[in-house]
Enzyme design. Structure first.
Site, PDB file in Angstrom:
ATOM      1  CB  SER A 194      25.015  -2.755  35.463  1.00  0.00           C
ATOM      2  OG  SER A 194      25.283  -2.179  34.201  1.00  0.00           O
ATOM      3  CD  GLU A 227      28.471   5.624  39.198  1.00  0.00           C
ATOM      4  OE1 GLU A 227      27.353   5.183  39.407  1.00  0.00           O
ATOM      5  OE2 GLU A 227      28.699   6.562  38.409  1.00  0.00           O
ATOM      6  CG  HIS A 249      28.481  10.204  36.291  1.00  0.00           C
ATOM      7  ND1 HIS A 249      28.630   9.689  35.024  1.00  0.00           N
ATOM      8  CD2 HIS A 249      27.691   9.333  36.965  1.00  0.00           C
ATOM      9  CE1 HIS A 249      27.945   8.559  34.930  1.00  0.00           C
ATOM     10  NE2 HIS A 249      27.369   8.315  36.096  1.00  0.00           N
ATOM     11  N   GLY A 256      21.538   4.343  37.991  1.00  0.00           N
ATOM     12  CA  GLY A 256      21.154   5.092  36.802  1.00  0.00           C
ATOM     13  C   GLY A 256      19.853   4.557  36.219  1.00  0.00           C
ATOM     14  N   GLY A 257      19.960   3.701  35.203  1.00  0.00           N
ATOM     15  CA  GLY A 257      18.793   3.211  34.468  1.00  0.00           C
ATOM     16  C   GLY A 257      17.668   2.695  35.359  1.00  0.00           C
ATOM     17  N   GLY A 317      25.624   1.279  32.644  1.00  0.00           N
ATOM     18  CA  GLY A 317      24.652   1.122  31.562  1.00  0.00           C
ATOM     19  C   GLY A 317      24.887  -0.073  30.665  1.00  0.00           C
ATOM     20  CG  ASN A 347      22.932   9.991  37.599  1.00  0.00           C
ATOM     21  OD1 ASN A 347      22.349  10.978  37.163  1.00  0.00           O
ATOM     22  ND2 ASN A 347      24.137   9.623  37.172  1.00  0.00           N
ATOM     23  CD1 TRP A 348      16.319   9.717  38.526  1.00  0.00           C
ATOM     24  CD2 TRP A 348      14.865  11.374  38.069  1.00  0.00           C
ATOM     25  NE1 TRP A 348      15.294   9.633  39.435  1.00  0.00           N
ATOM     26  CE2 TRP A 348      14.386  10.641  39.185  1.00  0.00           C
ATOM     27  CE3 TRP A 348      14.129  12.454  37.614  1.00  0.00           C
ATOM     28  CZ2 TRP A 348      13.193  10.966  39.831  1.00  0.00           C
ATOM     29  CZ3 TRP A 348      12.938  12.780  38.263  1.00  0.00           C
ATOM     30  CH2 TRP A 348      12.473  12.035  39.359  1.00  0.00           C
ATOM     31  CE  LYS A 349      23.629   7.562  34.269  1.00  0.00           C
ATOM     32  NZ  LYS A 349      24.509   6.596  33.656  1.00  0.00           N
ATOM     33  CD  GLU A 374      26.879   8.699  31.929  1.00  0.00           C
ATOM     34  OE1 GLU A 374      26.047   9.518  32.373  1.00  0.00           O
ATOM     35  OE2 GLU A 374      26.693   7.460  31.971  1.00  0.00           O
TER      36      GLU A 374
HETATM   37  P1  PGA Z   1      23.558   2.558  35.537  1.00  0.00           P
HETATM   38  O1  PGA Z   1      24.257   3.967  35.773  1.00  0.00           O
HETATM   39  O2  PGA Z   1      22.905   2.140  36.820  1.00  0.00           O
HETATM   40  O3  PGA Z   1      22.549   2.815  34.430  1.00  0.00           O
HETATM   41  O4  PGA Z   1      24.618   1.607  35.098  1.00  0.00           O
HETATM   42  C1  PGA Z   1      24.888   4.268  36.991  1.00  0.00           C
HETATM   43  C2  PGA Z   1      25.454   5.660  36.937  1.00  0.00           C
HETATM   44  O5  PGA Z   1      25.931   6.075  35.881  1.00  0.00           O
HETATM   45  O6  PGA Z   1      25.437   6.390  37.948  1.00  0.00           O
END
Ligand code: PGA
Length: 271
Positions: free
Chosen positions: A233, A188, A118, A254-255, A194, A30-32, A120
């Site tokens: 994470s 999640e 998600h 994500g990251g 993050g 997930n590149w956000k 967010e």
């Molecule tokens: P993260 O994000 O790996 O940076 O914690 C995961 C996500 O939000 O899908």
């Protein structure tokens, strides 16, 4: 007539039968709201190069770039082992919804998956379980596989309400008609996204087992094979342990998905 005892090779045969019915793990990046056109092409090219060097992959691989980078990334991943997905979709197929993208539009540009619900989106755009459910229905309507995200906040976990929260989100965010081939669910925990913090393996196992039981109770035994991802994470250092937990069928990353050097070892955690 006496019945011959089952031989070790017959045991192996039965075991293999069960193994082939296990779901193929999915690792999704997930590149956000990150990357540029050139950065996205470079990252996608790096991933494709790794898949070519590796040969058959131990899992299914997916990248979810921001909407405006879908086409340049598609140019790189078309015809490869890397699938393309959107990060969100509107519930309607088209219309006066400035700034939004529909599931049909994502399908039209070559996506096969879309992330919905998600945390967010739930937080920044006040998306409710009902809205997430409509988005998942839109994905089904368009022929996309929704990755439906659920997860408790830190306050909910501290109050001992993690299972109850996830249970309610699963009940209200998943539409009817969910099956192992048309839907993926991602657990999640909001506080793990993050932050560099993750639940213990036991805590992940408990949530995933509860989700599995709830899915089988509602959708029947087919949802035994529905892929349940863990996200929050995940990094090259913890991927192997997390991916070995019962009922964890992949990860939403994500990251660590923004660089080949950190994403590829996570894919390798299945090897
Ligand atoms: P993260 O994000 O790996 O940076 O914690 C995961 C996500 O939000 O899908």
């Amino acid at each position: 007539m006496a019945i011959a005892p089952i031989t070790p090779s017959q045991y192996e045969l039965v075991e293999n039968l069960f193994m082939t019915s296990a779901p193929r793990p999915l690792i999704a990046g997930n590149w956000k709201m990150n990357s540029t056109r050139s950065g996205a092409v470079e990252l996608a090219t790096g991933l494709v190069d790794q898949t070519v060097a590796q040969g058959p992959l131990p899992c299914e691989l997916l990248v979810c770039p921001p909407a405006h980078l879908l086409l340049p990334v598609l140019d790189v991943v078309k015809g490869t082992n890397v699938a393309l997905g959107g990060q969100d979709c509107h519930a309607e197929p088209k219309g006066a919804h400035t700034g939004d993208v529909s599931a049909e539009m994502l399908m039209d540009v070559g996506c096969s998956f879309v992330i919905v619900g998600h945390s967010e989106r739930r937080t920044n755009h006040e998306e409710t379980d009902g809205m997430v459910c409509e988005k998942a229905m839109a994905a089904h309507r368009a022929g996309l596989i929704p990755i439906i995200c659920v997860g408790e906040t830190e306050t909910q976990r501290d109050a001992g309400e993690a299972l109850q929260t996830v249970g309610r989100q699963i009940a209200d965010s998943l539409p009817d008609g969910v099956g192992s081939s048309n839907t993926v669910v991602a657990y999640e925990p909001v506080w793990a996204i993050g932050t560099g913090r993750t639940p213990t393996s036991q805590e992940i196992a408990d949530v995933h087992a509860a989700m599995r039981n709830q899915l089988v109770a509602r959708f029947g035994s087919d949802s035994d094979g529905l892929r349940l991802l863990y996200g929050g994470s995940v990094n090259p250092g913890n991927a192997e342990e997390i991916m070995s937990i019962d009922n964890v069928d992949g990860g939403l990353i994500g990251g660590a998905s923004l660089k080949v050097e950190t994403f590829w070892p996570i894919v390798q955690a299945f090897a």
